[in-house]
Design a protein around this motif. Sequence first.
Motif, PDB file in Angstrom:
ATOM      1  N   GLU A 233     -31.020  -0.294 -27.481  1.00 22.48           N
ATOM      2  CA  GLU A 233     -32.005   0.786 -27.609  1.00 22.48           C
ATOM      3  C   GLU A 233     -33.427   0.242 -27.510  1.00 22.48           C
ATOM      4  OE1 GLU A 233     -33.216   4.325 -30.811  1.00 22.48           O
ATOM      5  OE2 GLU A 233     -31.524   2.957 -31.225  1.00 22.48           O
ATOM      6  N   LEU A 234     -33.681  -0.914 -28.142  1.00 17.26           N
ATOM      7  CA  LEU A 234     -35.014  -1.526 -28.097  1.00 17.26           C
ATOM      8  C   LEU A 234     -35.371  -1.973 -26.684  1.00 17.26           C
ATOM      9  CD1 LEU A 234     -37.528  -2.623 -29.563  1.00 17.26           C
ATOM     10  CD2 LEU A 234     -36.245  -4.721 -30.009  1.00 17.26           C
TER      11      LEU A 234
ATOM     12  N   ASP B 229     -34.176  -0.822 -23.845  1.00 16.44           N
ATOM     13  CA  ASP B 229     -34.376   0.348 -22.980  1.00 16.44           C
ATOM     14  C   ASP B 229     -35.794   0.893 -23.122  1.00 16.44           C
ATOM     15  OD1 ASP B 229     -31.863   0.279 -21.860  1.00 16.44           O
ATOM     16  OD2 ASP B 229     -30.958   1.549 -23.426  1.00 16.44           O
ATOM     17  N   LYS B 230     -36.291   0.898 -24.347  1.00 12.46           N
ATOM     18  CA  LYS B 230     -37.652   1.398 -24.565  1.00 12.46           C
ATOM     19  C   LYS B 230     -38.688   0.477 -23.927  1.00 12.46           C
ATOM     20  CE  LYS B 230     -36.775   3.816 -28.928  1.00 12.46           C
ATOM     21  NZ  LYS B 230     -37.092   3.864 -30.386  1.00 12.46           N
TER      22      LYS B 230
ATOM     23  N   SER C 268     -38.531   0.537 -20.012  1.00  9.32           N
ATOM     24  CA  SER C 268     -38.950   1.820 -19.441  1.00  9.32           C
ATOM     25  C   SER C 268     -40.464   1.982 -19.421  1.00  9.32           C
ATOM     26  CB  SER C 268     -38.318   2.972 -20.236  1.00  9.32           C
ATOM     27  OG  SER C 268     -38.763   2.940 -21.590  1.00  9.32           O
ATOM     28  N   HIS C 269     -41.169   1.102 -20.113  1.00  9.84           N
ATOM     29  CA  HIS C 269     -42.627   1.190 -20.128  1.00  9.84           C
ATOM     30  C   HIS C 269     -43.167   0.809 -18.750  1.00  9.84           C
ATOM     31  CE1 HIS C 269     -46.790   0.513 -21.399  1.00  9.84           C
ATOM     32  NE2 HIS C 269     -46.487   1.279 -22.453  1.00  9.84           N
TER      33      HIS C 269
END
Length: 337
Positions: free
Chosen positions: A42-43, A45-46, A49-50
């Motif tokens: 999850e970390l 992916d964030k 995605s930036h």
Amino acid sequence: MNDNPSDHDYNFKEWTVKELRKFSSENNITIPSNFKKDDIVELLDKVTSHPEFVDRTSEEELEETLYDEDEEQEDEIEEKGPLFQKESKELKFWQKPPYSSLLNIDVAKDSEIAFYDLSSLVDKFFDKMLQENFINYKISGIALKTSASLHHHKISSVIEEQEKIQKKEEIEKMRERASRRIPETLTQPVQPKFKTTTKEELFGAMRDAIIETMQKKEKLKRRRIKKQKKKEAEEKKAKAQAKLPKELLKHITGKEQSIEELLESWFNRIKGTINLNDKDATSLHELEKIIKNEEKSILDRKFALIRVFLALMFLSTNNRIILNQKDEFKDISIKID
């Protein structure tokens, strides 16, 4: 591999935890130790995605792709034949030294030009790149990254050298403070060995000491006798010359001087007083003033006045001075004859 992070398709769920942590460390992403796989996915992916995210792993592959392209060009030249070899063999400026050193950090560290004159080399590199028909952004990025890494390496190496020098200086200072100066050894006198004496030697030494003491006493006795005889001879000589001893002269005159010396001293004083006052004569009162200045006590002044009066009488009878007194109990004038 594309440079835009949005074009990447990271399927982190299929990756292992080890691969996820390796990817995070290469991209400087901090993952807490208590995170599980789902939390890590999850970390990441964030982060990926930036829009400003840059994959560092893809930058390391740029250099490999560059050399792969060069190999492909060489293969094409060989396939086309010798007619095209002359034109295709012309290398780009970044493939020639010293600019080629900016494409490999290891080569740049060994290159003196890149290490000691990095700023001018980078400026020339980008000036030449701008003069090209097509700007190769990959090569420019690699050169820029290499120059930044080399600059960091230079700064860190200089700092390390300075720290080593400072540590050495501090260690030397601590050694100087802690070191003790050992004084030089003093030469000790060689002590004589003790000798054992016999009974006869001991008695002989005692006898010699007694004899030496008796001889010293005898010498002192002879010296005292000699002094006594000398003193008696001087007294006999003084009596023969009709002179009083010094002890008697001291009681009579107040000083250890003869009558002749006393008369001569007062005659000189009278003469000096007359010359000092610039007159023909002086008086007994003038001499009395001299006595008052010399003698402190009243008794000493009286004795001194008596001695002066006697001296005047003797000098007058010897016709050395002339005394004159107009009336009784008046002042006596004194002139030199």
